[in-house]
Design an enzyme around this catalytic site. Structure first.
Site, short mmCIF file in Angstrom:
data_model
loop_
_atom_site.label_atom_id
_atom_site.label_comp_id
_atom_site.label_asym_id
_atom_site.label_seq_id
_atom_site.Cartn_x
_atom_site.Cartn_y
_atom_site.Cartn_z
CD GLU A 1 -3.57 4.85 -3.50
OE1 GLU A 1 -2.52 4.36 -3.04
OE2 GLU A 1 -3.65 6.01 -3.92
CB CYS B 1 -2.38 -0.95 1.55
SG CYS B 1 -3.71 0.20 1.74
#
Ligand code: ADP
Length: 477
Positions: A247, A281
């Site tokens: 990720e 994020c």
């Protein structure tokens, strides 16, 4: 000061040297002196994990479930204490720190249950007299490399499924948050897993990362962090055919349509762009706003930004804590300068703030009159910096929202079912939010993105099984 050691093969071991960790809200506050492992110790941790694979295979699902439940309960019982440590170390507010520890507790509880749900398929063969069994087995040794922005939750959502599905783990936290990682690991060390099944190595990615990625004894690597590190890890891991999940960044769009409820739109933008100092994020840094609501939205957001309290993470009433460290603060300030140079209009914030204690405080920044090609609209800044992109209508908004190398989360604020439905289908992102902030997700459903944001199977919820197990198809004659 208390020594914070590495945990290798069931023992707490001193590092090659130590490193002080400081509080970003108050640089005079030293959190601890943490052991730094060297490459040799990282290899030892990998070897210990390898040796523990058979013991993990023998551990019953009841014992695994009980061990994960133990971690869950202790995290929950100690959420205030550990949430305070987390907030002190990372700089998010106390409420966010406590919330994150509670979330980690729920994740361990979820996987304590998930262990018991593991199942396979028994299928008729297309051939006479043959049966087919499809089962899942552990992958073996998993290296877990995590970032600093969710120092307990991200390790939890990788460690819990790795152990739940019977793997052995080597965990390397980010350099900036060894305290939270150590506290979590200390609990796991007492949970009842076999020696070597869980190892902690604290240290620099550039020094010990290679051992965790390139060792042939590591079967799978899960990473959350920056795009540049992710690409480096991918080239090392895929080159030797290791299983990989990553990720990475985001440049998440938040669309505001003319028909949006203004209050909802402002709340969503404020939350997505600036809370937790924009260091998520899933944060939204591109506010894509249609003409008819643009000025009202910018004025209302501007007004709300003036009320935000930026201060010490542990102080009551703080909305947003400091930036995590000097180098991230420098990056944020550099992008604010770039935005100005590119011709964007800085309508609010962007300056360093002084508070009672010496910390990395930054006034959240809002740019307007931006264009899609500006660097501030293309690069992930990872700070409390947002830009408004004015568009004509929904079609332009959709095109702008997908015009990025990333694809983690995408939001829309609208009261129109038609546009909400269309956006859900056509947003090029792993997660879509309707009238909700782009950041803030549940722990029991898949998490992850598309394009440059993610690589490999999804994390969390039932989806986690895909990465942490491997499929076996058995034919019985
Ligand atoms: P961030 O600054 O957002 O945390 P990084 O990608 O720098 O992003 O760091 C994420 C994690 O990756 C950290 O644990 C870091 O130590 C680790 N890391 C950095 N460089 C390497 C590397 N070369 N190999 C393995 N891990 C690394």
């Amino acid at each position: 000061m208390k020594p914070y050691y590495n945990f290798i093969a069931g023992e707490w071991v001193q590092g090659a040297r130590t490193l002080q960790n400081i509080n970003p809200s108050d640089t005079a506050d030293v959190i601890g002196e943490f052991a730094q492992a060297n490459a040799e110790q990282a290899f030892q941790a990998v070897a210990a994990a390898r040796q523990a694979v058979p013991a993990m295979a023998k551990m019953t699902i009841q014992a695994r479930s009980d061990a994960l439940d133990f971690v869950s309960r202790e995290l929950f019982a100690r959420r205030e204490e550990l949430g305070t440590l987390l907030a002190r170390e990372e700089g998010k507010t106390l409420a966010d720190g406590i919330g994150e520890v509670a979330r980690a507790s729920y994740i361990f509880r979820f996987f304590a249950g998930e262990v018991l749900h593991a199942s396979g398929d028994l299928i008729d063969s297309v051939r006479p007299g043959v049966r087919v069994e499809v089962t899942r087995e552990p992958i073996g040794v998993v290296s877990i490399i995590t970032p600093w922005n969710f120092p307990i939750a991200i390790p939890a959502w990788k460690i819990a499924p790795a152990l739940a599905f019977g793997n052995a783990v080597v965990f390397k936290p980010a350099e900036l948050v060894p305290g939270s990682a150590w506290a979590l690991s200390e609990i796991i060390s007492r949970a009842g897993f076999p020696a070597g099944a869980f190892n902690l190595v604290i240290g620099k990615g550039s020094e010990i990362g290679a051992a965790l990625i390139e060792s042939p004894q590591v079967d799978a690597i899960t990473f959350t962090g920056s795009v540049s590190t992710g690409k480096r890890i991918a080239s090392q891991a895929v080159g030797r055919l290791a299983k990989l999940q990553m990720e990475m960044g985001g440049k998440n769009p938040q669309i505001i349509l003319d028909d949006a409820d203004l209050n909802v739109a402002v709340n969503v933008a404020l939350q997505s762009a600036f809370f937790q100092t924009g260091q998520r994020c899933t944060a939204s840094s591109r506010l894509i706003v249609t003409d008819g609501i643009h000025d009202r939205f910018v004025n209302a957001l501007h007004e709300r930004m003036q009320t935000l309290r930026i201060d010490h993470a542990l102080k009551a009433g703080t909305d947003i804590g400091p930036v995590v460290d000097q180098s991230q603060l420098d990056q944020d300030l550099r992008y604010i300068e770039i935005g100005k140079r590119e011709g964007a209009r800085l309508v609010f914030g962007g300056e360093r703030l002084q508070r009672e204690t010496n910390g990395f405080y930054l006034q959240p920044a809002l740019f307007t009159e931006t264009t899609a090609d500006m660097q501030i609209n293309r690069d992930e800044i990872f700070g409390p910096v947002a830009s408004v992109l004015r568009v004509k209508d929904y079609d332009e908004a959709l095109a702008a929202s997908n015009d990025t190398q990333f694809g983690l989360s995408a939001g829309i604020a609208t009261t129109s079912l038609k546009y909400a439905e269309h956006f859900k289908r056509h947003a090029e992102a792993g997660m879509v939010m309707v009238n909700l902030p782009t950041a803030g997700v549940d722990y029991h459903v898949p998490f992850g993105g598309r394009k440059g944001s993610s690589y490999g199977p999804r994390e969390q919820g039932k989806a986690a099984r895909e990465f942490y197990t491997t499929v076996k198809t058995a034919y019985i004659g």
